[in-house]
Scaffold this motif. Structure first.
Motif, PDB file in Angstrom:
ATOM      1  N   LEU A  22       8.014  21.461 -12.333  1.00 27.60           N
ATOM      2  CA  LEU A  22       7.860  20.070 -11.888  1.00 27.60           C
ATOM      3  C   LEU A  22       9.217  19.440 -11.590  1.00 27.60           C
ATOM      4  N   ALA A  23      10.197  19.724 -12.429  1.00 27.21           N
ATOM      5  CA  ALA A  23      11.546  19.189 -12.208  1.00 27.21           C
ATOM      6  C   ALA A  23      12.139  19.745 -10.917  1.00 27.21           C
ATOM      7  N   ALA A  24      11.947  21.038 -10.671  1.00 26.71           N
ATOM      8  CA  ALA A  24      12.459  21.653  -9.439  1.00 26.71           C
ATOM      9  C   ALA A  24      11.784  21.046  -8.208  1.00 26.71           C
ATOM     10  N   LEU A  25      10.478  20.835  -8.295  1.00 31.05           N
ATOM     11  CA  LEU A  25       9.744  20.219  -7.188  1.00 31.05           C
ATOM     12  C   LEU A  25      10.213  18.792  -6.946  1.00 31.05           C
ATOM     13  N   ALA A  26      10.361  18.026  -8.004  1.00 28.57           N
ATOM     14  CA  ALA A  26      10.798  16.635  -7.872  1.00 28.57           C
ATOM     15  C   ALA A  26      12.174  16.574  -7.228  1.00 28.57           C
ATOM     16  N   ARG A  48       1.666  16.405 -10.081  1.00 24.50           N
ATOM     17  CA  ARG A  48       0.771  16.916 -11.125  1.00 24.50           C
ATOM     18  C   ARG A  48       0.544  18.417 -10.946  1.00 24.50           C
ATOM     19  N   PRO A  49       0.213  19.094 -12.047  1.00 28.76           N
ATOM     20  CA  PRO A  49      -0.063  20.535 -11.969  1.00 28.76           C
ATOM     21  C   PRO A  49      -1.175  20.908 -10.990  1.00 28.76           C
ATOM     22  N   ASP A  50      -2.143  20.006 -10.775  1.00 31.91           N
ATOM     23  CA  ASP A  50      -3.243  20.338  -9.869  1.00 31.91           C
ATOM     24  C   ASP A  50      -2.912  20.067  -8.402  1.00 31.91           C
ATOM     25  N   HIS A  51      -1.713  19.578  -8.119  1.00 30.89           N
ATOM     26  CA  HIS A  51      -1.323  19.336  -6.732  1.00 30.89           C
ATOM     27  C   HIS A  51      -1.164  20.648  -5.964  1.00 30.89           C
ATOM     28  N   HIS A  52      -1.712  20.645  -4.764  1.00 32.38           N
ATOM     29  CA  HIS A  52      -1.565  21.782  -3.852  1.00 32.38           C
ATOM     30  C   HIS A  52      -0.202  21.652  -3.188  1.00 32.38           C
ATOM     31  N   LEU A  53       0.545  22.749  -3.114  1.00 33.68           N
ATOM     32  CA  LEU A  53       1.901  22.701  -2.577  1.00 33.68           C
ATOM     33  C   LEU A  53       1.934  22.212  -1.134  1.00 33.68           C
ATOM     34  N   ARG A  54       0.977  22.633  -0.343  1.00 34.66           N
ATOM     35  CA  ARG A  54       0.961  22.238   1.074  1.00 34.66           C
ATOM     36  C   ARG A  54       0.201  20.942   1.302  1.00 34.66           C
ATOM     37  N   HIS A  55      -1.045  20.897   0.846  1.00 30.33           N
ATOM     38  CA  HIS A  55      -1.916  19.765   1.164  1.00 30.33           C
ATOM     39  C   HIS A  55      -1.505  18.477   0.450  1.00 30.33           C
ATOM     40  N   ASP A  56      -1.181  18.563  -0.827  1.00 30.56           N
ATOM     41  CA  ASP A  56      -0.856  17.355  -1.593  1.00 30.56           C
ATOM     42  C   ASP A  56       0.626  16.999  -1.546  1.00 30.56           C
ATOM     43  N   VAL A  68       7.829  26.154   1.061  1.00 30.63           N
ATOM     44  CA  VAL A  68       7.240  26.874  -0.071  1.00 30.63           C
ATOM     45  C   VAL A  68       8.104  28.085  -0.408  1.00 30.63           C
ATOM     46  N   ILE A  69       8.536  28.824   0.605  1.00 28.32           N
ATOM     47  CA  ILE A  69       9.384  30.001   0.376  1.00 28.32           C
ATOM     48  C   ILE A  69      10.716  29.598  -0.255  1.00 28.32           C
ATOM     49  N   ALA A  93       0.166  24.409 -10.758  1.00 29.90           N
ATOM     50  CA  ALA A  93      -0.351  25.131 -11.926  1.00 29.90           C
ATOM     51  C   ALA A  93      -0.394  26.644 -11.694  1.00 29.90           C
ATOM     52  N   SER A  94      -0.771  27.073 -10.487  1.00 33.04           N
ATOM     53  CA  SER A  94      -0.837  28.519 -10.229  1.00 33.04           C
ATOM     54  C   SER A  94       0.559  29.130 -10.249  1.00 33.04           C
ATOM     55  N   VAL A  95       1.550  28.390  -9.784  1.00 35.29           N
ATOM     56  CA  VAL A  95       2.935  28.880  -9.845  1.00 35.29           C
ATOM     57  C   VAL A  95       3.374  28.975 -11.302  1.00 35.29           C
TER      58      VAL A  95
END
Length: 99
Positions: free
Chosen positions: A11-15, A26-34, A42-43, A69-71
């Protein structure tokens, strides 16, 4: 490292990558859609995760990594001793890094 720790680090890396407040991801966020990441983003993000956790993610495993969450679950499994990737290969260190 617990799954919660892994999730928090991701989450910190994404932020940081998205220049957003961590509380908005949130963990349920889709990387592309949300989160609006395109395939290249993504890569890039997964490369940062490889470096952060000193793992290598085989190309064939990328398809299943669609949500935060899947990651996190994938990374936690890879960090567990003796675990294999979805492709069946044993984890190996990232090139140029020593364990």
């Amino acid at each position: 490292m617990s799954e919660r720790d892994v999730t928090q680090k991701i989450l910190a890396a994404l932020a940081d990558y998205l220049k957003r407040d961590r509380a908005t991801i949130r963990p349920d966020h889709h990387l592309r859609h949300d989160l609006g990441l395109d395939s290249m983003a993504v890569i890039e993000l997964l490369y940062k995760i490889e470096e952060a956790f000193d793992i290598q993610i085989p190309d064939q495993d990328l398809v299943g990594l669609s949500t935060v969450a899947s990651v996190a679950t994938y990374v936690e499994q890879r960090l567990s001793p003796g675990k294999r990737s979805r492709s069946g290969k044993r984890d190996r260190p990232v090139k140029g890094k020593k364990k």
